[in-house]
Design a protein around this motif. Structure first.
Motif, mmCIF file in Angstrom:
data_model
loop_
_atom_site.group_PDB
_atom_site.id
_atom_site.type_symbol
_atom_site.label_atom_id
_atom_site.label_comp_id
_atom_site.label_asym_id
_atom_site.label_seq_id
_atom_site.Cartn_x
_atom_site.Cartn_y
_atom_site.Cartn_z
ATOM 1 N N THR A 45 0.820 -1.215 0.000
ATOM 2 C CA THR A 45 0.000 0.000 0.000
ATOM 3 C C THR A 45 0.849 1.258 0.000
ATOM 4 O OG1 THR A 45 -1.720 -1.214 1.197
ATOM 5 C CG2 THR A 45 -1.883 1.179 1.181
ATOM 6 N N ALA A 46 2.004 1.223 0.660
ATOM 7 C CA ALA A 46 2.872 2.409 0.714
ATOM 8 C C ALA A 46 3.390 2.790 -0.671
ATOM 9 C CB ALA A 46 4.038 2.160 1.662
ATOM 10 N N ARG A 47 3.525 1.802 -1.536
ATOM 11 C CA ARG A 47 3.953 2.095 -2.906
ATOM 12 C C ARG A 47 2.916 2.972 -3.600
ATOM 13 N NH1 ARG A 47 5.624 2.785 -7.445
ATOM 14 N NH2 ARG A 47 7.105 1.501 -8.582
ATOM 15 N N ASP A 48 1.637 2.746 -3.305
ATOM 16 C CA ASP A 48 0.580 3.592 -3.865
ATOM 17 C C ASP A 48 0.673 5.018 -3.324
ATOM 18 O OD1 ASP A 48 -0.384 1.388 -5.233
ATOM 19 O OD2 ASP A 48 -1.855 0.877 -3.695
ATOM 20 N N VAL A 49 1.072 5.148 -2.051
ATOM 21 C CA VAL A 49 1.190 6.492 -1.460
ATOM 22 C C VAL A 49 2.240 7.308 -2.201
ATOM 23 C CG1 VAL A 49 1.796 7.801 0.606
ATOM 24 C CG2 VAL A 49 0.401 5.741 0.821
ATOM 25 N N VAL A 50 3.436 6.745 -2.412
ATOM 26 C CA VAL A 50 4.480 7.534 -3.087
ATOM 27 C C VAL A 50 4.126 7.789 -4.547
ATOM 28 C CG1 VAL A 50 6.289 6.802 -1.477
ATOM 29 C CG2 VAL A 50 5.942 5.515 -3.597
ATOM 30 N N ALA A 99 9.214 -21.325 -0.454
ATOM 31 C CA ALA A 99 8.844 -20.539 0.719
ATOM 32 C C ALA A 99 7.525 -19.797 0.479
ATOM 33 C CB ALA A 99 9.958 -19.536 1.044
ATOM 34 N N ASP A 100 6.647 -19.849 1.472
ATOM 35 C CA ASP A 100 5.325 -19.216 1.353
ATOM 36 C C ASP A 100 5.410 -17.769 1.813
ATOM 37 O OD1 ASP A 100 2.715 -18.534 1.195
ATOM 38 O OD2 ASP A 100 1.992 -19.907 2.749
ATOM 39 N N ARG A 101 5.127 -16.833 0.898
ATOM 40 C CA ARG A 101 5.189 -15.402 1.222
ATOM 41 C C ARG A 101 3.797 -14.787 1.329
ATOM 42 N NH1 ARG A 101 8.677 -13.051 -3.475
ATOM 43 N NH2 ARG A 101 7.747 -14.740 -4.663
ATOM 44 N N THR A 102 2.767 -15.613 1.309
ATOM 45 C CA THR A 102 1.394 -15.106 1.214
ATOM 46 C C THR A 102 1.043 -14.192 2.368
ATOM 47 O OG1 THR A 102 0.762 -17.132 0.061
ATOM 48 C CG2 THR A 102 -1.008 -15.765 0.950
ATOM 49 N N ASP A 103 1.340 -14.614 3.599
ATOM 50 C CA ASP A 103 0.962 -13.810 4.768
ATOM 51 C C ASP A 103 1.596 -12.429 4.719
ATOM 52 O OD1 ASP A 103 -0.547 -15.885 5.687
ATOM 53 O OD2 ASP A 103 0.870 -16.532 7.230
ATOM 54 N N ARG A 104 2.857 -12.366 4.332
ATOM 55 C CA ARG A 104 3.545 -11.078 4.296
ATOM 56 C C ARG A 104 2.996 -10.184 3.193
ATOM 57 N NH1 ARG A 104 9.386 -13.750 4.368
ATOM 58 N NH2 ARG A 104 8.112 -15.436 3.553
ATOM 59 N N GLN A 105 2.777 -10.744 2.023
ATOM 60 C CA GLN A 105 2.243 -9.942 0.930
ATOM 61 C C GLN A 105 0.839 -9.439 1.244
ATOM 62 O OE1 GLN A 105 2.677 -12.430 -2.537
ATOM 63 N NE2 GLN A 105 4.803 -11.829 -2.866
ATOM 64 N N GLU A 106 0.038 -10.261 1.912
ATOM 65 C CA GLU A 106 -1.302 -9.826 2.291
ATOM 66 C C GLU A 106 -1.238 -8.677 3.288
ATOM 67 O OE1 GLU A 106 -3.342 -13.263 3.699
ATOM 68 O OE2 GLU A 106 -3.825 -14.010 1.681
ATOM 69 N N ALA A 107 -0.312 -8.755 4.241
ATOM 70 C CA ALA A 107 -0.179 -7.674 5.219
ATOM 71 C C ALA A 107 0.291 -6.387 4.553
ATOM 72 C CB ALA A 107 0.789 -8.082 6.328
ATOM 73 N N HIS A 108 1.264 -6.489 3.667
ATOM 74 C CA HIS A 108 1.811 -5.301 2.992
ATOM 75 C C HIS A 108 0.738 -4.536 2.224
ATOM 76 C CE1 HIS A 108 5.906 -7.623 2.714
ATOM 77 N NE2 HIS A 108 5.615 -7.246 3.941
ATOM 78 N N SER A 109 -0.224 -5.253 1.676
ATOM 79 C CA SER A 109 -1.262 -4.639 0.828
ATOM 80 C C SER A 109 -2.652 -4.784 1.423
ATOM 81 C CB SER A 109 -1.224 -5.272 -0.572
ATOM 82 O OG SER A 109 0.050 -5.110 -1.170
ATOM 83 N N ALA A 110 -2.712 -4.875 2.740
ATOM 84 C CA ALA A 110 -3.988 -5.166 3.397
ATOM 85 C C ALA A 110 -4.970 -4.004 3.345
ATOM 86 C CB ALA A 110 -3.749 -5.571 4.856
ATOM 87 N N LEU A 111 -4.513 -2.819 2.991
ATOM 88 C CA LEU A 111 -5.395 -1.654 2.910
ATOM 89 C C LEU A 111 -5.406 -1.129 1.487
ATOM 90 C CD1 LEU A 111 -7.067 0.521 4.511
ATOM 91 C CD2 LEU A 111 -4.943 1.845 4.586
ATOM 92 N N THR A 112 -6.594 -0.904 0.965
ATOM 93 C CA THR A 112 -6.742 -0.191 -0.305
ATOM 94 C C THR A 112 -6.880 1.287 0.009
ATOM 95 O OG1 THR A 112 -7.829 -2.089 -1.343
ATOM 96 C CG2 THR A 112 -8.153 0.070 -2.376
ATOM 97 N N LEU A 113 -6.017 2.099 -0.566
ATOM 98 C CA LEU A 113 -6.032 3.524 -0.242
ATOM 99 C C LEU A 113 -7.340 4.172 -0.656
ATOM 100 C CD1 LEU A 113 -2.560 5.050 -1.181
ATOM 101 C CD2 LEU A 113 -3.401 4.387 1.077
ATOM 102 N N PRO A 114 -7.979 4.899 0.265
ATOM 103 C CA PRO A 114 -9.161 5.678 -0.133
ATOM 104 C C PRO A 114 -8.749 6.891 -0.958
ATOM 105 C CG PRO A 114 -8.651 6.034 2.191
ATOM 106 C CD PRO A 114 -7.688 5.004 1.691
ATOM 107 N N ASP A 115 -9.657 7.363 -1.768
ATOM 108 C CA ASP A 115 -9.455 8.618 -2.478
ATOM 109 C C ASP A 115 -10.107 9.730 -1.672
ATOM 110 O OD1 ASP A 115 -8.080 7.722 -4.800
ATOM 111 O OD2 ASP A 115 -9.966 6.871 -5.528
ATOM 112 N N TYR A 116 -9.347 10.753 -1.354
ATOM 113 C CA TYR A 116 -9.906 11.859 -0.577
ATOM 114 C C TYR A 116 -10.304 12.988 -1.531
ATOM 115 C CZ TYR A 116 -8.585 9.200 3.522
ATOM 116 O OH TYR A 116 -8.481 8.216 4.475
ATOM 117 N N ARG A 117 -9.432 13.897 -1.816
ATOM 118 C CA ARG A 117 -9.815 14.936 -2.774
ATOM 119 C C ARG A 117 -8.580 15.470 -3.473
ATOM 120 N NH1 ARG A 117 -11.359 19.953 1.389
ATOM 121 N NH2 ARG A 117 -9.200 20.489 1.932
#
Length: 389
Positions: A48-53, A371-389
């Motif tokens: 999600t932080a990648r979307d912020v930058v 190696a299973d990376r699913t849990d980490r990838q899910e946490a990293h992108s667990a929030l979809t950024l809202p659009d404000y204005r």
């Protein structure tokens, strides 16, 4: 125009200042250091932080600063190689999408767009806060006094703002059971764009190199049942404690201990998190490590800070009442924060397993290509950024 004081100019503070300025707030940032701090070890921006930058139009600049670590190697106590993996495999990242930059490069990228729009008070900090309900009166360590509509603490794990408003750190501090020392040393190891990890039970020695001509980052991490309170304000006690925990004449451990003992940039702390029942009180709120430090073992501190700053600013911009905005901010990202804080257990099992059995299990997993990376990838992108204005 709503006036906001932000305490702290590392990652969360400038990111929050950027968004608040963009939404029309009048922002002041106070920072105890004399300038934005450069250099520092590499940090990751993923999920999600990648979307912020991206939304801050910083992606191109950060891609130019991308460190591009190629592999993380693990060695036996005698230095025999065990395995070497891409960092994305270890951290659950996405190759080609994640950004890895020096902490100072990210701080500079956040500061540059706002340095002429936001007031920065360097070499200063908050001495007292007095929330009157309709304003917050602030006295700075410099002696200056000023009133603000809102105050936001973005001043890190050992937040001064949190202490002034919410009380002593101990009630929110969750000790993970490790202490560590970080420092730099000359790159006499032939390392470039890579890290190497040495382990014995409960301890790890790490070398991490960016460019071949740059200094290497050294880390010495060790199991410590109780926080070493006696060492926190005593650099010599810190050096003695760390050296006593790494007596081995093996691999590059003596070189690392010697470099740590002589380093003029030694950073010593415990591995810990901050857990709070609420991140705001009255007209004061917290963001980033001050509110919800994830610890470096999660690999997500800077990413979570960037997301928190984006959401806090957006909620303030879309709610007329600050209390409603603070509540919406917490409700929006608390689940995301908790998922990323939970990654500390994965990080601990990778970097510094407590027992030989756990080291053997880790090494077996390192040699596996499944190696299973699913849990980490899910946490990293667990929030979809809202659009404000």
């Amino acid at each position: 125009m709503t006036t906001v004081l932000i305490s702290g100019a590392s990652i969360a503070g400038p990111a929050l200042a950027y968004w608040l300025d963009r939404y029309g707030f009048q922002v002041t940032v106070v920072e105890k250091s004399g300038a934005i701090r450069g250099g520092g070890y590499p940090i990751d921006i993923r999920g999600t932080a990648r979307d912020v930058v991206d939304r801050m139009d910083l992606t191109a600049r950060l891609q130019k600063a991308h460190v591009g670590t190629r592999r993380i190697g693990f060695v036996e106590p005698d230095g025999t190689p065990i395995a070497a993996l891409k960092p994305e495999t270890l951290a659950g990242g996405v190759e080609g999408l994640d950004l890895e930059v020096r902490r100072g490069d990210l701080a500079d990228a956040l500061y540059e767009p706002i340095k002429d729009r936001v007031r920065f008070r360097f070499d200063d900090s908050i001495a007292t806060l007095d929330d009157h309900g309709d304003r917050v009166d602030v006295v700075f360590e410099s002696g200056d006094k000023q009133s603000f509509d809102l105050v936001i603490g973005a001043d890190g794990l050992h937040s001064n703002t949190r202490g002034l408003v919410f009380g002593p750190e101990e009630q929110y501090h969750r000790y993970i059971g490790y202490a560590f020392a970080g420092f730099t040393l000359p790159n006499d190891f032939g390392l470039s764009h890579e890290g190497v990890v040495w382990n014995v039970p409960g301890r790890a020695a790490v070398l991490y190199a960016s460019e071949p001509n740059d200094a290497v980052h050294g880390f010495l991490t060790f199991r410590q049942e109780e926080p070493p309170y006696q060492a926190f304000r005593n650099p010599e006690a810190q050096r003695e404690l760390v050296a006593s925990r790494f007596p081995e004449d093996a691999w590059y451990v003596p070189r690392l201990v010697q470099a740590m003992s002589e380093a003029d940039d030694l950073f010593f702390d415990v591995v810990s998190q901050i857990h709070m029942p609420t991140w705001s009180r009255g007209r004061v709120a917290l963001v980033g490590d001050a509110a919800y430090a994830t610890s470096f073992l999660s690999g997500q501190g800077s990413s979570v800070a960037l997301v928190g700053a984006y959401v806090l600013a957006g909620e303030l911009a879309t709610h007329a009442d600050h209390a409603e905005a603070f509540t919406a901010y917490e409700q929006r990202i608390r689940g995301f924060v908790e998922q990323n804080q939970a990654l500390v257990d994965i990080g601990r099992s990778s970097l510094a397993p407590d027992t030989q059995e756990l080291i053997d299990a880790r090494n077996s997993a390192l040699r596996s290509t499944t190696a299973d990376r699913t849990d980490r990838q899910e946490a990293h992108s667990a929030l979809t950024l809202p659009d404000y204005r």
